[in-house]
Write a protein that holds these residues in place. Structure first.
Motif, PDB file in Angstrom:
ATOM      1  N   LEU A 130       1.079  -1.079  -0.144  1.00 34.61           N
ATOM      2  CA  LEU A 130      -0.115   0.169   0.383  1.00 34.61           C
ATOM      3  C   LEU A 130       0.513   1.424  -0.023  1.00 34.61           C
ATOM      4  N   ALA A 131       1.751   1.451   1.135  1.00 32.16           N
ATOM      5  CA  ALA A 131       2.953   2.772   0.850  1.00 32.16           C
ATOM      6  C   ALA A 131       3.049   2.499   0.026  1.00 32.16           C
ATOM      7  N   GLU A 132       4.099   1.612  -0.917  1.00 32.56           N
ATOM      8  CA  GLU A 132       4.569   1.666  -1.924  1.00 32.56           C
ATOM      9  C   GLU A 132       3.565   2.231  -3.688  1.00 32.56           C
ATOM     10  N   ALA A 133       2.679   1.632  -3.490  1.00 35.69           N
ATOM     11  CA  ALA A 133       0.923   2.433  -4.618  1.00 35.69           C
ATOM     12  C   ALA A 133       0.985   3.628  -4.093  1.00 35.69           C
ATOM     13  N   CYS A 134       1.048   3.984  -3.383  1.00 37.62           N
ATOM     14  CA  CYS A 134       0.492   5.922  -2.677  1.00 37.62           C
ATOM     15  C   CYS A 134       1.157   6.049  -3.229  1.00 37.62           C
ATOM     16  N   THR A 135       2.943   5.880  -3.468  1.00 34.91           N
ATOM     17  CA  THR A 135       3.319   7.112  -3.836  1.00 34.91           C
ATOM     18  C   THR A 135       3.666   6.096  -5.528  1.00 34.91           C
ATOM     19  N   ILE A 136       3.456   5.378  -5.684  1.00 31.76           N
ATOM     20  CA  ILE A 136       3.386   5.304  -7.558  1.00 31.76           C
ATOM     21  C   ILE A 136       2.191   5.874  -8.598  1.00 31.76           C
ATOM     22  N   ILE A 137       0.903   6.099  -7.145  1.00 33.44           N
ATOM     23  CA  ILE A 137       0.138   6.935  -8.185  1.00 33.44           C
ATOM     24  C   ILE A 137       0.057   7.735  -7.782  1.00 33.44           C
ATOM     25  N   ARG A 138       0.366   8.631  -6.661  1.00 36.16           N
ATOM     26  CA  ARG A 138       0.926  10.073  -6.173  1.00 36.16           C
ATOM     27  C   ARG A 138       1.437  10.381  -8.088  1.00 36.16           C
ATOM     28  N   ARG A 139       2.460   9.863  -8.463  1.00 36.96           N
ATOM     29  CA  ARG A 139       3.592  10.269  -9.913  1.00 36.96           C
ATOM     30  C   ARG A 139       3.136  10.183 -10.969  1.00 36.96           C
ATOM     31  N   LEU A 140       2.023   9.018 -10.511  1.00 40.53           N
ATOM     32  CA  LEU A 140       1.642   8.739 -11.909  1.00 40.53           C
ATOM     33  C   LEU A 140       0.498  10.254 -12.436  1.00 40.53           C
ATOM     34  N   TRP A 141      -0.167  10.812 -11.655  1.00 39.68           N
ATOM     35  CA  TRP A 141      -1.092  11.828 -11.568  1.00 39.68           C
ATOM     36  C   TRP A 141      -0.332  12.994 -11.105  1.00 39.68           C
ATOM     37  N   THR A 142       0.750  13.147 -10.635  1.00 39.04           N
ATOM     38  CA  THR A 142       1.760  14.660 -11.004  1.00 39.04           C
ATOM     39  C   THR A 142       2.750  15.175 -11.464  1.00 39.04           C
ATOM     40  N   GLU A 143       3.415  13.651 -12.404  1.00 41.85           N
ATOM     41  CA  GLU A 143       4.990  13.938 -12.865  1.00 41.85           C
ATOM     42  C   GLU A 143       4.578  14.081 -14.940  1.00 41.85           C
ATOM     43  N   THR A 144       5.188  14.625 -15.356  1.00 43.52           N
ATOM     44  CA  THR A 144       5.395  14.462 -16.522  1.00 43.52           C
ATOM     45  C   THR A 144       6.600  14.061 -17.574  1.00 43.52           C
ATOM     46  N   GLU A 145       6.989  13.295 -16.985  1.00 46.48           N
ATOM     47  CA  GLU A 145       8.055  12.374 -17.685  1.00 46.48           C
ATOM     48  C   GLU A 145       7.780  10.925 -16.936  1.00 46.48           C
ATOM     49  N   PRO A 146       8.267   9.539 -18.099  1.00 48.12           N
ATOM     50  CA  PRO A 146       7.575   8.449 -17.834  1.00 48.12           C
ATOM     51  C   PRO A 146       8.927   8.346 -17.071  1.00 48.12           C
ATOM     52  N   PHE A 147       8.819   6.821 -15.596  1.00 47.36           N
ATOM     53  CA  PHE A 147      10.002   6.736 -14.576  1.00 47.36           C
ATOM     54  C   PHE A 147       9.345   5.323 -14.418  1.00 47.36           C
ATOM     55  N   ASP A 148      10.256   4.755 -13.749  1.00 43.58           N
ATOM     56  CA  ASP A 148      10.945   3.538 -13.521  1.00 43.58           C
ATOM     57  C   ASP A 148      10.492   3.283 -12.512  1.00 43.58           C
ATOM     58  N   VAL A 149      10.012   2.262 -11.472  1.00 43.37           N
ATOM     59  CA  VAL A 149      10.114   2.376 -10.456  1.00 43.37           C
ATOM     60  C   VAL A 149      10.538   0.478 -10.175  1.00 43.37           C
ATOM     61  N   ASP A 150      11.588   0.141  -8.966  1.00 47.93           N
ATOM     62  CA  ASP A 150      12.001  -1.438  -8.229  1.00 47.93           C
ATOM     63  C   ASP A 150      11.841  -1.008  -7.183  1.00 47.93           C
ATOM     64  N   GLY A 151      10.216  -1.137  -6.834  1.00 44.34           N
ATOM     65  CA  GLY A 151      10.068  -1.332  -5.686  1.00 44.34           C
ATOM     66  C   GLY A 151      10.452  -3.135  -4.705  1.00 44.34           C
ATOM     67  N   ALA A 152       9.881  -2.714  -3.401  1.00 47.92           N
ATOM     68  CA  ALA A 152      10.046  -4.610  -3.407  1.00 47.92           C
ATOM     69  C   ALA A 152       8.723  -5.399  -3.264  1.00 47.92           C
ATOM     70  N   HIS A 153       7.893  -4.743  -4.370  1.00 43.65           N
ATOM     71  CA  HIS A 153       6.089  -5.317  -4.126  1.00 43.65           C
ATOM     72  C   HIS A 153       6.099  -4.636  -5.613  1.00 43.65           C
ATOM     73  N   HIS A 154       6.856  -3.968  -6.237  1.00 47.13           N
ATOM     74  CA  HIS A 154       6.335  -2.534  -7.452  1.00 47.13           C
ATOM     75  C   HIS A 154       6.862  -2.070  -8.186  1.00 47.13           C
ATOM     76  N   ARG A 155       7.155  -3.265  -9.612  1.00 47.19           N
ATOM     77  CA  ARG A 155       8.305  -3.000 -10.592  1.00 47.19           C
ATOM     78  C   ARG A 155       7.403  -2.319 -11.807  1.00 47.19           C
ATOM     79  N   LEU A 156       8.019  -0.848 -12.233  1.00 46.59           N
ATOM     80  CA  LEU A 156       6.810  -0.292 -13.371  1.00 46.59           C
ATOM     81  C   LEU A 156       8.726  -0.268 -14.350  1.00 46.59           C
ATOM     82  N   THR A 157       8.489  -0.503 -15.456  1.00 43.11           N
ATOM     83  CA  THR A 157       9.773   0.814 -16.619  1.00 43.11           C
ATOM     84  C   THR A 157       8.367   1.532 -17.999  1.00 43.11           C
ATOM     85  N   GLY A 158       9.229   2.648 -17.276  1.00 39.34           N
ATOM     86  CA  GLY A 158       8.076   4.001 -18.345  1.00 39.34           C
ATOM     87  C   GLY A 158       7.049   3.818 -17.767  1.00 39.34           C
ATOM     88  N   ALA A 159       6.691   4.124 -16.909  1.00 33.68           N
ATOM     89  CA  ALA A 159       5.369   4.444 -15.845  1.00 33.68           C
ATOM     90  C   ALA A 159       4.863   5.513 -16.412  1.00 33.68           C
TER      91      ALA A 159
END
Length: 280
Positions: A130-159
């Motif tokens: 949940l903590a990781e998801a909250c950070t990812i969701i906020r970033r997707l709502w606010t950031e203007t460039e694609p990003f990667d995530v290599d977390g303990a529970h969630h991994r994204l490429t070009g999000a």
């Protein structure tokens, strides 16, 4: 709150459209279960976000959300996209409710995972996720460039999230739960925090614990609106009014009134007259 189980779409829509025209009612909620957690276990239950989008399109004023989304059901990037869509459909009225998901001790809630092929991890895993998801969701709502995530529970490429929500910087985040671990996540990420009512001493103690967790990270506890869910009794409105008075005295200003089904005709006006006006 109209729990979308053991009830038809037209009945929920009727209540929401009535409430939309009543200024004393500020927000309306569904829950996020895939199978009933009360009544006939084989009865109907609607998927929350799909139904929320439909109701968003048929209302104009109410703030709306799920109390609360199970973070176990949907990957965070998919959930961010779904929530963005609802915020746009509603014209910027979404309150984004999220929580760690059902505990193993609730058998009617637990069975929906196996029935839908969803993994059910232990509670420690779900809170960290949940903590990781909250950070990812906020970033997707606010950031203007694609990003990667290599977390303990969630991994994204070009999000990347496009479009963005209507609300800026993002829809308010409501985190629901009472465990100490969930409260730590709320202290960091929540704009609103919700807890089921019933035991006013426990509700007050949990709110005080959230204050301490906010202080630990240097956050003003007053920046998190305190929200409580209270069950409604049509037969004993006085008991509900008393409960509303208790939580108001305890500093809770966001009150969600859970309506049992079937919904009487005119129930939204009844809530406004018998519960809201009579308690404030």
């Amino acid at each position: 709150m109209t729990a979308p189980m053991q009830v038809g779409y037209d009945d929920i829509l009727r209540v929401w459209r009535d409430a939309d025209a009543i200024p004393e009612i500020g927000h309306a909620w569904l829950f996020d279960h895939l199978m009933p957690i009360g009544g006939d276990p084989d009865g109907p239950a609607f998927e929350g976000w799909t139904l929320l989008s439909a109701l968003a399109a048929r209302t104009r004023r109410l703030r709306l959300g799920l109390l609360v989304t199970s973070n176990r059901f949907r990957p965070p990037a998919m959930l961010a996209k779904i929530a963005t869509t609802v915020d746009i459909v509603s014209g910027g009225r979404l309150d984004f409710g999220i929580g760690a998901g059902s505990r193993p001790g609730h058998p009617l809630a637990r069975r929906e995972y196996e029935a839908h092929g969803l993994p059910f991890h232990d509670f420690g895993h779900s809170v960290e996720s949940l903590a990781e998801a909250c950070t990812i969701i906020r970033r997707l709502w606010t950031e203007t460039e694609p990003f990667d995530v290599d977390g303990a529970h969630h991994r994204l490429t070009g999000a990347f999230g496009n479009p963005k929500p209507v609300q800026r910087p993002h829809p308010p985040i409501l985190i629901g739960g009472r465990s100490s671990a969930t409260l730590r996540v709320a202290a960091e990420h929540a704009d609103l925090w919700n807890i089921p009512g019933g035991d006013i001493e426990d509700v007050t103690a949990r709110s005080a614990l959230l204050d301490r967790y906010c202080a630990d990270i240097g956050r003003d506890p007053a920046s998190i609106t305190r929200s409580v869910h209270l069950p409604v009794s049509y037969d004993e409105p006085g008991a509900t009014r008393d409960a509303i008075g208790e939580v108001l005295d305890a500093g809770f200003r966001h009150i969600v009134l859970g309506l049992p089904s079937p919904y009487p005709d005119g129930v939204a006006r009844w809530v406004a007259d018998e519960l809201v006006k009579a308690s404030t």
